[in-house]
Scaffold this motif. Structure first.
Motif, PDB file in Angstrom:
ATOM      1  N   TYR A  16       6.492  -0.889  -7.567  1.00  0.00           N
ATOM      2  CA  TYR A  16       5.460  -1.931  -7.599  1.00  0.00           C
ATOM      3  C   TYR A  16       4.454  -1.720  -6.481  1.00  0.00           C
ATOM      4  O   TYR A  16       4.019  -2.657  -5.812  1.00  0.00           O
ATOM      5  CB  TYR A  16       6.082  -3.328  -7.488  1.00  0.00           C
ATOM      6  CG  TYR A  16       7.045  -3.606  -8.607  1.00  0.00           C
ATOM      7  CD1 TYR A  16       6.572  -3.933  -9.875  1.00  0.00           C
ATOM      8  CD2 TYR A  16       8.413  -3.516  -8.420  1.00  0.00           C
ATOM      9  CE1 TYR A  16       7.447  -4.162 -10.918  1.00  0.00           C
ATOM     10  CE2 TYR A  16       9.291  -3.745  -9.457  1.00  0.00           C
ATOM     11  CZ  TYR A  16       8.807  -4.070 -10.700  1.00  0.00           C
ATOM     12  OH  TYR A  16       9.655  -4.289 -11.728  1.00  0.00           O
ATOM     13  N   ASP A  17       4.091  -0.480  -6.247  1.00  0.00           N
ATOM     14  CA  ASP A  17       3.234  -0.157  -5.116  1.00  0.00           C
ATOM     15  C   ASP A  17       1.796   0.066  -5.603  1.00  0.00           C
ATOM     16  O   ASP A  17       1.341   1.198  -5.743  1.00  0.00           O
ATOM     17  CB  ASP A  17       3.784   1.097  -4.416  1.00  0.00           C
ATOM     18  CG  ASP A  17       2.981   1.449  -3.173  1.00  0.00           C
ATOM     19  OD1 ASP A  17       2.057   0.680  -2.815  1.00  0.00           O
ATOM     20  OD2 ASP A  17       3.273   2.503  -2.578  1.00  0.00           O
ATOM     21  N   TYR A  18       1.091  -1.025  -5.860  1.00  0.00           N
ATOM     22  CA  TYR A  18      -0.290  -0.887  -6.340  1.00  0.00           C
ATOM     23  C   TYR A  18      -1.163  -0.232  -5.279  1.00  0.00           C
ATOM     24  O   TYR A  18      -1.964   0.650  -5.579  1.00  0.00           O
ATOM     25  CB  TYR A  18      -0.882  -2.253  -6.735  1.00  0.00           C
ATOM     26  CG  TYR A  18      -2.322  -2.125  -7.206  1.00  0.00           C
ATOM     27  CD1 TYR A  18      -2.617  -1.789  -8.520  1.00  0.00           C
ATOM     28  CD2 TYR A  18      -3.390  -2.279  -6.318  1.00  0.00           C
ATOM     29  CE1 TYR A  18      -3.923  -1.611  -8.946  1.00  0.00           C
ATOM     30  CE2 TYR A  18      -4.702  -2.103  -6.731  1.00  0.00           C
ATOM     31  CZ  TYR A  18      -4.957  -1.774  -8.044  1.00  0.00           C
ATOM     32  OH  TYR A  18      -6.250  -1.588  -8.463  1.00  0.00           O
ATOM     33  N   LYS A  19      -1.008  -0.671  -4.031  1.00  0.00           N
ATOM     34  CA  LYS A  19      -1.821  -0.137  -2.944  1.00  0.00           C
ATOM     35  C   LYS A  19      -1.681   1.382  -2.848  1.00  0.00           C
ATOM     36  O   LYS A  19      -2.662   2.109  -2.744  1.00  0.00           O
ATOM     37  CB  LYS A  19      -1.409  -0.780  -1.616  1.00  0.00           C
ATOM     38  CG  LYS A  19      -2.237  -2.003  -1.264  1.00  0.00           C
ATOM     39  CD  LYS A  19      -3.563  -1.611  -0.637  1.00  0.00           C
ATOM     40  CE  LYS A  19      -4.530  -2.763  -0.456  1.00  0.00           C
ATOM     41  NZ  LYS A  19      -4.013  -3.870   0.347  1.00  0.00           N
ATOM     42  N   GLY A  20      -0.421   1.846  -2.886  1.00  0.00           N
ATOM     43  CA  GLY A  20      -0.158   3.275  -2.808  1.00  0.00           C
ATOM     44  C   GLY A  20      -0.804   4.010  -3.966  1.00  0.00           C
ATOM     45  O   GLY A  20      -1.485   5.030  -3.788  1.00  0.00           O
ATOM     46  N   PHE A  21      -0.615   3.455  -5.154  1.00  0.00           N
ATOM     47  CA  PHE A  21      -1.227   4.055  -6.331  1.00  0.00           C
ATOM     48  C   PHE A  21      -2.738   4.115  -6.167  1.00  0.00           C
ATOM     49  O   PHE A  21      -3.369   5.142  -6.399  1.00  0.00           O
ATOM     50  CB  PHE A  21      -0.874   3.237  -7.588  1.00  0.00           C
ATOM     51  CG  PHE A  21      -1.904   3.330  -8.658  1.00  0.00           C
ATOM     52  CD1 PHE A  21      -1.974   4.463  -9.466  1.00  0.00           C
ATOM     53  CD2 PHE A  21      -2.837   2.319  -8.848  1.00  0.00           C
ATOM     54  CE1 PHE A  21      -2.953   4.580 -10.437  1.00  0.00           C
ATOM     55  CE2 PHE A  21      -3.828   2.435  -9.812  1.00  0.00           C
ATOM     56  CZ  PHE A  21      -3.884   3.568 -10.608  1.00  0.00           C
TER      57      PHE A  21
END
Ligand code: ADP
Ligand code: ZN
Length: 723
Positions: free
Chosen positions: A606-611
């Protein structure tokens, strides 16, 4: 008086303003019929004045005025100018966006119902006419009654005799058709959480027009939308609420209906012509104040907008695929500016473009990183399908998914199985010669459908008989390859014979409430497993779903499209978000042949920022949108030779530009489209990647100039679908 009229013909030759004389019931915004080239045609009045520069004997009168209240709201005209100049389409085409198409062609009118109304008249009824007497007594007591209903009880003859005698009169009254009458009820407004209250405050107080809510699935975005709408209505304003596909979100409709009753109107392509017409006029007349719908509802005939909401703002359906090929967010920004109101974009997985705007401070960014009541996000289990195959498991389900399904079913919960491929199998191949069955009109492989035992083209809908032998070599070793939703259901039935299974894809839903029927069955727990395509990924809230299985997480990764990583991330996050929304916690099983893929890793965590950071870096270094503009000029026609001629014409014109501005072009080529032919039309394209939008307008001009009666040329900006 004189009316300035745009005639309803979408052709550049007549794309100008014509003048007619008129009475004063013609107003700016009226739809009219006018004499034009020897016949009467429809037109839109975009202005009236009491003077004209033309000699009076040359001016013809308006032949007919349609509606008492002008159909077009004043805002239409400024939007018309912007849309026509931005996308190079005739004004008539822009104006058509603002009217339901059925209404434009004059096909629907108001619906009427006849009522029998009692008149206080002394009439003579002979003793033998028992029915007449009974009908009169009945209507006297009721005062009025549905005419057809009355005829059914007492006979048409008796009722009409009363009408002739003057004891009863018939009145025609307009009735409103009420779509989705049977929708259930939503909940009462909730007490907002601190995070929700802060979000609303921030939207109300910011100086920015555009707001982006990045809230994980289940973080309570819907409640924020509903309360923003309520507050706009309380201020005497109106609201537009867009969802990607309205038929997929009956729960959302139920909520809105329950909260706002008749003030909410639904704009939805699945409605009957009459229903669309009525809902549209309810908005125009001011009776309804909230327009709910998919993309086209952004053109709702509302004045004095207080808020515009676009839910699941990343969804590709917000780009129009027919002329004018507008972006809904772009139109929404124009309307928000015109009305001085806020635009709210919301998503658990915002589009990369929107999130860049937000991180650069051009949008007000609001983050909701937690689910309501701090419910944990579902745990994701990755099944490496390479290992499954090595272990001899060739079925569509990994051992882990099978186990989880078993325990979900035995604990009385529900599961969702997601596979983005409908039909039974993807392809039909001859094992002897390698022949693959394709559609005769389209350059597309056919899909086997077991229920009808036929082959179908998913692009044009053509059906073919299932092959008993190969048409090329006569061999009889016909093989299916690739699993579709139909086959998954068949396999699940074998594995879990006691489980009830529903399937939802383009083949099982039909009619305006097809989706609704399947979803409501599932939400009433009349089935244990729901199998479906991306239709089931969108905002549903099923409390008993504790397991989501994603059968093939790799499928969208390998499309030849710069957005495939983004799409995969979005899809996985959205589908996973359906699990564990209520008390029991949820799980997701994700099957992949490529567990080390970085997109999957971000999605699983659930890592939107990383993506997002990774994706931005990638697009910056490789020059992909929004750090460039992909522009495709499509050239399509039924005659291949003519189409190729036009393709060359387009190509050479753009090549001239390239010679002049070589630095603007990152990529430039002409070729077949991936699907060489669709629905009988040849498809060629000039594809280019540009540094900026500097040359865009000239490219639109070239397309316009090269279009002829037999070959259509059009421009697509950053197309979502390159087929
Ligand atoms: P999202 O749209 O962000 O995915 P929803 O709006 O569907 O999330 O909310 C998730 C769940 O939380 C829903 O079941 C909703 O009824 C519930 N919910 C939302 N806001 C509140 C609140 N303030 N208090 C209690 N429950 C809430
Ligand atoms: Zn076809």
């Amino acid at each position: 008086m004189y009316a300035q009229v745009i005639v309803d013909i979408a052709h550049s030759v007549v794309d100008k303003i014509f003048e007619y004389s008129c009475s004063d019931c013609v107003k700016t915004g009226s739809r009219v019929k006018v004499p034009f080239g020897g016949r009467l045609i429809d037109g839109f009045v975009i202005g009236v004045s009491d003077k004209s520069d033309y000699p009076p004997e040359k001016i013809k009168p308006v032949a007919e005025v349609f509606d008492e209240l002008p159909a077009l709201v004043p805002e239409c005209f400024s939007l018309m100018e912007r849309i026509s100049s931005r996308y190079k389409v005739p004004k008539a085409l822009s104006l058509r966006l603002f009217l339901p198409s059925e209404m434009r062609l004059g096909k629907v009118r108001e619906a009427f119902k006849k009522y029998a109304v009692f008149c206080d008249e002394e009439v003579k009824i002979s003793k033998s006419a028992k029915n007449q007497q009974a009908a009169l007594d009945f209507i006297k007591a009721e005062k009025e009654y549905d005419y057809i209903g009355l005829c059914k009880i007492y006979g048409r003859g008796a009722v009409n005799a009363l009408v002739e005698k003057g004891a009863v009169k018939i009145e025609k009254r307009q009735i409103k058709r009420n779509p989705f009458d049977g929708l259930g009820f939503g909940d009462e407004p909730k007490t907002l959480t601190f995070a929700q209250r802060d979000a609303i405050e921030s939207i109300k107080n910011t100086a920015q027009t555009v707001n982006l809510i990045h809230g994980v699935t289940g973080s309570g975005k819907t409640e924020i939308y509903l309360q923003l709408i309520a507050s706009a209505i309380k201020d005497g304003k109106t609201a537009i609420f867009l969802v990607p596909e309205i038929s997929l979100t009956p729960q959302m409709l139920a909520q809105l209906r329950a909260r706002f009753k008749g003030e909410a109107a639904i704009m939805h392509s699945g409605l009957s012509a009459g229903e669309k017409f009525d809902e549209w006029w309810r908005l125009r007349s001011g009776e309804a104040k909230i327009a709910i719908g998919a993309r086209s509802a952004i053109f709702a005939p509302l004045e004095n907008l207080g808020v515009i909401i676009i839910d699941e703002e990343h969804d590709p359906s917000y780009l129009s695929e027919t002329a004018p090929r507008y972006s809904t967010v772009e139109i929404a920004k124009l309307r928000a500016e015109y009305n001085g109101c806020k635009l709210v974009l919301g998503s658990a997985t915002p589009s990369v473009e929107s999130f860049i705007e937000a991180s650069e401070g051009k949008y007000n960014l609001i983050c909701l990183p937690e689910r309501i009541n701090k419910k944990p996000m579902p745990e994701v289990i990755i099944s490496d399908m390479r290992k499954e195959v090595k272990r001899g498991n060739n079925s569509a389900f990994s051992a882990a998914l099978r186990e989880e399904l078993e325990s979900t079913l035995s604990s009385g919960n529900q599961a969702i199985i997601f596979l983005n491929r409908r039909g039974y199998s993807q392809k039909v191949i001859c094992r002897d010669c390698g022949y693959v069955a394709k559609c005769e009109n389209c350059d597309v492989t056919l899909t086997y459908h077991s229920e009808e035992n036929c082959l179908k083209c998913h692009y044009c809908g053509a059906k073919y008989r299932m092959l008993s032998a190969c048409p090329e070599c006569g061999g009889t070793h016909i093989r299916y390859s690739g699993t579709g939703t139909q086959r998954v259901v068949a396999d699940l039935n074998e594995l879990f014979p006691q489980a009830k299974i529903l399937r939802m894809d383009n083949d099982t839903v039909s009619g305006k409430d097809g989706h609704y029927k399947i979803l409501s069955k599932f939400s009433k727990h009349e089935a244990d497993i729901l199998v479906g395509t991306q239709m089931i990924a969108k905002g549903h809230d099923f409390p008993s779903v504790t397991l989501v299985g994603i059968l093939d997480a790799d499928m969208s990764l390998y499309f030849d499209d710069y957005r495939s990583g983004e799409r995969t991330f979005q899809l996985i996050t959205q589908v996973s978000g359906r699990s564990g929304r209520a008390d029991a916690s949820g799980k997701v099983v994700l099957q992949t042949f490529c567990p080390e893929n970085y997109i999957l890793r971000y999605a699983v965590n659930y890592d939107y920022k990383g993506f997002f950071e990774n994706e931005v870096r990638l697009r910056k270094t490789t020059f992909f949108p929004p750090y460039s503009l992909i522009c495709r000029v499509m050239v399509t026609g039924a005659d291949e030779k003519r189409t190729v001629e036009k393709l060359k014409e387009v190509y050479f014109a753009i090549e001239e530009m390239q010679k002049k501005y070589p630095d603007e072009f990152i990529f430039f080529n002409r070729m077949h489209s991936p699907f060489k032919r669709l629905q009988g039309k040849y498809r060629y394209q000039v594809l280019m990647r540009l540094k900026s939008d500097m040359l865009l307008e000239s490219i639109y001009d070239i397309a316009l100039k090269c279009t002829s009666n037999d070959v259509l040329v059009y421009v697509e900006e950053n197309p979502t679908n390159l087929s």
